[in-house]
Design a protein around this motif. Structure first.
Motif, PDB file in Angstrom:
ATOM      1  N   PHE A  89     -12.770 -20.490  20.899  1.00  0.00           N
ATOM      2  CA  PHE A  89     -11.853 -19.942  21.911  1.00  0.00           C
ATOM      3  C   PHE A  89     -10.850 -20.985  22.401  1.00  0.00           C
ATOM      4  N   THR A  91     -18.244 -12.013  24.181  1.00  0.00           N
ATOM      5  CA  THR A  91     -17.566 -12.282  22.911  1.00  0.00           C
ATOM      6  C   THR A  91     -18.164 -13.556  22.317  1.00  0.00           C
ATOM      7  N   SER A 141     -15.924 -15.066  34.797  1.00  0.00           N
ATOM      8  CA  SER A 141     -16.136 -15.417  33.390  1.00  0.00           C
ATOM      9  C   SER A 141     -16.891 -16.730  33.278  1.00  0.00           C
ATOM     10  N   ALA A 142     -17.459 -16.973  32.107  1.00  0.00           N
ATOM     11  CA  ALA A 142     -18.187 -18.219  31.843  1.00  0.00           C
ATOM     12  C   ALA A 142     -18.253 -18.413  30.339  1.00  0.00           C
ATOM     13  N   ILE A 143     -18.454 -19.676  29.934  1.00  0.00           N
ATOM     14  CA  ILE A 143     -18.592 -19.956  28.502  1.00  0.00           C
ATOM     15  C   ILE A 143     -19.732 -20.950  28.311  1.00  0.00           C
ATOM     16  N   THR A 144     -20.458 -20.811  27.205  1.00  0.00           N
ATOM     17  CA  THR A 144     -21.497 -21.782  26.889  1.00  0.00           C
ATOM     18  C   THR A 144     -21.598 -21.917  25.370  1.00  0.00           C
ATOM     19  N   LEU A 166     -18.697 -16.277  25.218  1.00  0.00           N
ATOM     20  CA  LEU A 166     -17.767 -16.097  26.340  1.00  0.00           C
ATOM     21  C   LEU A 166     -18.146 -14.808  27.051  1.00  0.00           C
ATOM     22  N   LEU A 200     -25.262 -18.430  33.945  1.00  0.00           N
ATOM     23  CA  LEU A 200     -24.018 -18.971  34.487  1.00  0.00           C
ATOM     24  C   LEU A 200     -23.272 -17.900  35.292  1.00  0.00           C
ATOM     25  N   GLU A 219     -17.342 -12.146  30.208  1.00  0.00           N
ATOM     26  CA  GLU A 219     -16.304 -11.726  31.152  1.00  0.00           C
ATOM     27  C   GLU A 219     -16.766 -10.459  31.865  1.00  0.00           C
ATOM     28  N   LYS A 240     -19.092 -13.956  39.550  1.00  0.00           N
ATOM     29  CA  LYS A 240     -18.283 -14.820  38.695  1.00  0.00           C
ATOM     30  C   LYS A 240     -17.528 -13.975  37.667  1.00  0.00           C
ATOM     31  N   GLU A 275     -20.653 -20.137  20.260  1.00  0.00           N
ATOM     32  CA  GLU A 275     -20.167 -20.115  21.634  1.00  0.00           C
ATOM     33  C   GLU A 275     -20.140 -18.682  22.128  1.00  0.00           C
ATOM     34  N   MET A 313     -24.903 -17.463  38.760  1.00  0.00           N
ATOM     35  CA  MET A 313     -24.915 -18.585  39.705  1.00  0.00           C
ATOM     36  C   MET A 313     -23.763 -18.440  40.712  1.00  0.00           C
ATOM     37  N   GLN A 366     -28.431 -18.422  28.687  1.00  0.00           N
ATOM     38  CA  GLN A 366     -27.650 -19.429  29.431  1.00  0.00           C
ATOM     39  C   GLN A 366     -26.396 -18.802  30.019  1.00  0.00           C
ATOM     40  N   MET A 419     -13.042 -19.309  36.048  1.00  0.00           N
ATOM     41  CA  MET A 419     -13.762 -19.631  34.808  1.00  0.00           C
ATOM     42  C   MET A 419     -14.867 -20.616  35.085  1.00  0.00           C
ATOM     43  N   ASP A 420     -16.093 -20.256  34.813  1.00  0.00           N
ATOM     44  CA  ASP A 420     -17.171 -21.232  34.942  1.00  0.00           C
ATOM     45  C   ASP A 420     -17.418 -21.836  33.572  1.00  0.00           C
TER      46      ASP A 420
END
Lengths: 103, 310
Positions: free
Chosen positions: B59, A78, A20-23, A34, A99, A36, A18, A32, A102, A95, B1-2
Motif C-alpha cells: 500500500f 484489504t 483505519s489501521a495497518i499491520t 489494511l 489496533l 478501514e 478508529k 500486510e 484500541m 493484530q 490512520m493508526d
C-alpha cells in the motif's frame, strides 16, 4: 497473483472508533492488512491480493474463522499477501482488529 | 490512520533497529505520537509496474514519508521498508522521497531524516527507479543548499546499496550501526561479475569488514557509529543535526581533497584490515569484536581527528 473477495454478515460491529489501521509487511511468508471502518455495522468485506494461486478455500476458512471470533462488523479489510501461511494470516488479522479497537 | 506496530515487550527505544519494521523505527525515532504520514497506505498509492510482473504490491510501496518532532524540533522523515522487495526504489517509492525533499524547501524543518534500508533500484521498474535516484540526489543538493541538513540513518537488514549508496553519499551526515552496510555494488553483484576469488559473498566477515558500519566509520564515509537500538539512532540523529556541515564550495573541495588523499593512501590495500592498520589501529583484527564504547575510544586515539568531509 490471485484476487479473492469475501463478504460476511456479523452479529455486531467491531468496538472502537478508529477509522483505519495497518499491520504487517508484504514479504515472503508475510502479508500486510489494511483495515478501514467504512461499512454498515453488520457487514465485513475482504479484498485479497495473494501471490500464491489456488488457495481460495484456505483463505475462505481463515477469513470465516476470524469473522466468527472477532465479529469485525463495519470493516473493509484489504490484504496484500506475499505467500503467508494460514497461521500468520490469522495472527495479522487479530493484530489488525486489536489496533482498530484500541483508543 | 493508526500505523503504529503492536508494541513488543521491550521499551521501544531499546528495540533493535535492524529487526524493527520501517514504521516501528519511525515510531521510536521521533517523539511519541508525533509522526504524521503523507500519502498513507489508505490512499493506495501503489506501484503501477508490479502487476505486469504478477508480483504483489504494498500500500505504501515500501516508502513511508511524513513529518514529526525530534526532541520538539520539526523534522521530515522517510523510512524504507527493507523487507518489501529489499527496500528497492521504484517509481512511487522514489517519487515519495523526492516530494518530501522538495516539501522541505517550503516547510523548512530542522532536518530531513532518511532511514535507509535498500538494495538499490527495483529491477522491475529500473528506468523509473534510476530516474528517481537522480531526482533524489538533486533534491538533496537543493535542500542542503537551502540550509536544511539531510541526515541518513543506516542499520537495516537490506543495508544501503546501489542507488541508495549514491543517495547516502549526498547526505549531510550519516549514522551507521554494526548491522548497517553501505556500498554501491553489493557482495552478490561483485561476485557475479568478478568471481568468488574477487569477493566471496558468503564470507560474512569479509562482507562486514569491507562494507559494514565500523569500516565506514573508520574510513570517514560515515560520521557516527551506534549500537543497534532505536534509542541509539535517535540520540545520534539529534547530535547530527547541529553538526551538519555547510553545503558550500569549501566543503565540496575538502571532500574532493579527502577522497584523493584516501585513494593515494589506501589504493593498494587488499583488505580493510590493512587500511585500519595504516590509519593507526594497533590491532586491526580485534576491531570487528569491539563494543561501541571500545570502538569510540579507539576512534578518539587515532591520529586523524573528526572530519566534516566524507
Amino acid at each position: 497473483m490471485e484476487k479473492l473477495s469475501f463478504r460476511h454478515t456479523t452479529q455486531k460491529a467491531l468496538p472502537g472508533a478508529k477509522a483505519s489501521a495497518i499491520t504487517g509487511v508484504v514479504a515472503s511468508g508475510n502479508l500486510e492488512v489494511l483495515l478501514e471502518r467504512n461499512l454498515a455495522p453488520d457487514t465485513c468485506a475482504f479484498e485479497i491480493d495473494t501471490a500464491v494461486n489456488g488457495y481460495a478455500e484456505v483463505w475462505a476458512a481463515v477469513v470465516a474463522d476470524f469473522v466468527a471470533r472477532r465479529q469485525p462488523g463495519g470493516l473493509t479489510i484489504t490484504i496484500n499477501d506475499g505467500g503467508a501461511r494460514p497461521d500468520t494470516v490469522s495472527l495479522r488479522l487479530a493484530q489488525g482488529a486489536r489496533l482498530m479497537e484500541m483508543p | 490512520m493508526d500505523w503504529k506496530p503492536v508494541t513488543l515487550s521491550a521499551a521501544p527505544l531499546d528495540q533493535s533497529w535492524y529487526e524493527a519494521s520501517a514504521r516501528a523505527r519511525l515510531a521510536g525515532l521521533l517523539d511519541a505520537d508525533s509522526f504524521q504520514e503523507f500519502i498513507g497506505p489508505e490512499q493506495r498509492m501503489m506501484s503501477p509496474h508490479l502487476p505486469l510482473f504478477d508480483l504483489p504490491r504494498a500500500f505504501d510501496d515500501g516508502m513511508i514519508v511524513g513529518q514529526g518532532l525530534l526532541e520538539a524540533q520539526p523534522v521530515l522523515a522517510a523510512a524504507q521498508e527493507g523487507r518489501f522487495m529489499g527496500g528497492a526504489f521504484g517509481e512511487i517509492h522514489g517519487a515519495k522521497l523526492v516530494g518530501l525533499l522538495r516539501a522541505a524547501l517550503h516547510l523548512k524543518p530542522a532536518a530531513v531524516l532518511i532511514l535507509f534500508d535498500t538494495g538499490g533500484v527495483r529491477l522491475q521498474e529500473a528506468n523509473a527507479g534510476e530516474t528517481a535516484i537522480a531526482e533524489i540526489m538533486r533534491a538533496i543538493a537543493i535542500a542542503r543548499a537551502a540550509g536544511i541538513p539531510v541526515i541518513g540513518l543506516i542499520g537495516g537488514r537490506a543495508g544501503c546499496y546501489g542507488g541508495g549508496g549514491l543517495v547516502a553519499g549526498t547526505c549531510s551526515r550519516l549514522v551507521i550501526s554494526e548491522g548497517g552496510r553501505l556500498s554501491v555494488s553489493g557482495p552478490e553483484v561483485i561476485e557475479t561479475n568478478r568471481g568468488a576469488e574477487e569477493f566471496d559473498s558468503r564470507d560474512r566477515a569479509l562482507v562486514w569488514r569491507t562494507m559494514g558500519g565500523k569500516h565506514r566509520r573508520l574510513l570517514g564515509a560515515a560520521d557516527a557509529f551506534v549500537d543497534d537500538t532505536i534509542g541509539a539512532f535517535r540520540a545520534a540523529a539529534l547530535a547530527a543535526i547541529p553538526a551538519a556541515p555547510a553545503f558550500d564550495l569549501a566543503t565540496l573541495e575538502a571532500e574532493q581533497a579527502r577522497l584523493e588523499a584516501r585513494l593515494d593512501r589506501f589504493g593498494d590495500c587488499t583488505d580493510a584490515t590493512e587500511i585500519w592498520g595504516r590509519l593507526g589501529v594497533d590491532d586491526p583484527t580485534a576491531v570487528p569484536g569491539l563494543t561501541t564504547e571500545a570502538f569510540d575510544a579507539l576512534l578518539d586515539r587515532l591520529p586523524e581527528g573528526p572530519h566534516h568531509a566524507r
